[in-house]
Design a protein around this motif. Structure first.
Motif, short mmCIF file in Angstrom:
data_model
loop_
_atom_site.label_atom_id
_atom_site.label_comp_id
_atom_site.label_asym_id
_atom_site.label_seq_id
_atom_site.Cartn_x
_atom_site.Cartn_y
_atom_site.Cartn_z
N HIS A 158 0.84 -1.22 0.00
CA HIS A 158 0.00 0.00 0.00
C HIS A 158 0.86 1.26 0.00
N MET A 159 1.94 1.21 0.78
CA MET A 159 2.84 2.38 0.82
C MET A 159 3.47 2.61 -0.56
N GLU A 160 3.87 1.54 -1.22
CA GLU A 160 4.43 1.68 -2.56
C GLU A 160 3.40 2.26 -3.52
N GLU A 161 2.14 1.78 -3.42
CA GLU A 161 1.07 2.33 -4.26
C GLU A 161 0.86 3.81 -3.97
N LEU A 162 0.83 4.15 -2.68
CA LEU A 162 0.64 5.55 -2.30
C LEU A 162 1.77 6.43 -2.83
N ARG A 163 3.01 5.94 -2.72
CA ARG A 163 4.15 6.70 -3.24
C ARG A 163 4.03 6.89 -4.75
N ALA A 164 3.63 5.81 -5.44
CA ALA A 164 3.47 5.91 -6.89
C ALA A 164 2.37 6.91 -7.22
N LYS A 165 1.26 6.85 -6.49
CA LYS A 165 0.16 7.81 -6.71
C LYS A 165 0.63 9.23 -6.40
N GLN A 166 1.39 9.38 -5.31
CA GLN A 166 1.91 10.69 -4.93
C GLN A 166 2.81 11.23 -6.02
N GLN A 167 3.67 10.39 -6.57
CA GLN A 167 4.56 10.82 -7.66
C GLN A 167 3.74 11.19 -8.89
N GLU A 168 2.71 10.40 -9.16
CA GLU A 168 1.86 10.71 -10.32
C GLU A 168 1.15 12.04 -10.11
N ILE A 169 0.64 12.25 -8.88
CA ILE A 169 -0.04 13.51 -8.58
C ILE A 169 0.94 14.67 -8.69
N SER A 170 2.15 14.47 -8.17
CA SER A 170 3.17 15.52 -8.24
C SER A 170 3.50 15.85 -9.70
N LYS A 171 3.64 14.80 -10.50
CA LYS A 171 3.96 14.99 -11.91
C LYS A 171 2.83 15.74 -12.61
N ARG A 172 1.59 15.37 -12.34
CA ARG A 172 0.45 16.04 -12.97
C ARG A 172 0.32 17.47 -12.46
N ASP A 173 0.62 17.65 -11.17
CA ASP A 173 0.59 19.01 -10.61
C ASP A 173 1.60 19.89 -11.33
N ASP A 174 2.80 19.31 -11.55
CA ASP A 174 3.81 20.07 -12.29
C ASP A 174 3.32 20.36 -13.71
N GLU A 175 2.69 19.38 -14.33
CA GLU A 175 2.17 19.59 -15.69
C GLU A 175 1.10 20.67 -15.70
N ILE A 176 0.23 20.64 -14.65
CA ILE A 176 -0.83 21.66 -14.57
C ILE A 176 -0.21 23.04 -14.40
N LYS A 177 0.81 23.14 -13.55
CA LYS A 177 1.45 24.44 -13.34
C LYS A 177 2.09 24.92 -14.65
N LEU A 178 2.71 24.00 -15.38
CA LEU A 178 3.33 24.35 -16.66
C LEU A 178 2.26 24.82 -17.64
N LEU A 179 1.15 24.08 -17.66
CA LEU A 179 0.07 24.49 -18.57
C LEU A 179 -0.52 25.84 -18.16
N GLU A 180 -0.65 26.07 -16.85
CA GLU A 180 -1.16 27.37 -16.37
C GLU A 180 -0.20 28.49 -16.79
N ALA A 181 1.09 28.20 -16.67
CA ALA A 181 2.08 29.22 -17.07
C ALA A 181 1.98 29.47 -18.57
N ILE A 182 1.79 28.41 -19.32
CA ILE A 182 1.67 28.57 -20.79
C ILE A 182 0.42 29.36 -21.10
N ILE A 183 -0.66 29.02 -20.39
CA ILE A 183 -1.92 29.72 -20.64
C ILE A 183 -1.77 31.19 -20.27
N GLN A 184 -1.15 31.46 -19.17
CA GLN A 184 -0.97 32.87 -18.76
C GLN A 184 -0.09 33.60 -19.77
#
Length: 157
Positions: A119-145
């Motif tokens: 479960h911890m490994e799954e949570l870490r993988a999900k956390q990394q995926e969320i972090s990666k998507r968060d970074d992508e969202i921030k990049l897209l927001e910066a591009i949009i701005q």
């Protein structure tokens, strides 16, 4: 008057006691005559054999009583040993059951630990995926701005 009553009772008691003594003396004389008539006289050797036999009989009786006592003690000891063996078997069975339960609990704990690690490994993988998507969202927001800022400048021009 009371003194006369006491004296009367005292005299009656003394008379009864004297009568008892006289009767006892008569009985004793009769007993003595009976013993003289019925007495058996034996020589010294016969008497000592009879005495030895009587002593041996008493000794045998004492020894028989001792044997009976020892037999009872032996029976009690055998019973106690049997109870102790039974209690030992029960204790061993309880100990074995406790050891099996401890092994079972240890296996459950190990399994739970493995599941927790997964479960911890799954949570870490999900956390990394969320972090990666968060970074992508921030990049897209910066591009949009950035693109949004250009459009605003183009429309002003």
């Amino acid at each position: 008057m009371e003194d006369r009553g006491r004296e009367g009772k005292g005299n009656e008691r003394w008379s009864a006691a004297i009568a008892n003594l006289s009767e006892m003396a008569t009985n004793l004389d009769s007993l003595q005559k009976l013993l003289v008539k019925k007495a058996v006289y034996v020589d010294e050797e016969t008497f000592s054999r009879a005495s030895l036999t009587a002593d041996q009989a008493r000794t045998i009786k004492v020894l028989e009583q001792r044997v009976e006592t020892l037999e009872r003690e032996l029976d009690a000891a055998i019973s106690a040993a049997a109870r102790a063996r039974t209690e030992k078997r029960q204790a061993e069975a309880a100990q074995k059951a406790a050891e099996l339960r401890a092994q079972e609990v240890t296996r459950e704990l190990e399994n739970t630990t493995k599941v927790f690690q997964l479960h911890m490994e799954e949570l870490r993988a999900k956390q990394q995926e969320i972090s990666k998507r968060d970074d992508e969202i921030k990049l897209l927001e910066a591009i949009i701005q950035t693109l949004g800022g250009r459009e605003l400048r183009s429309s002003k021009d």
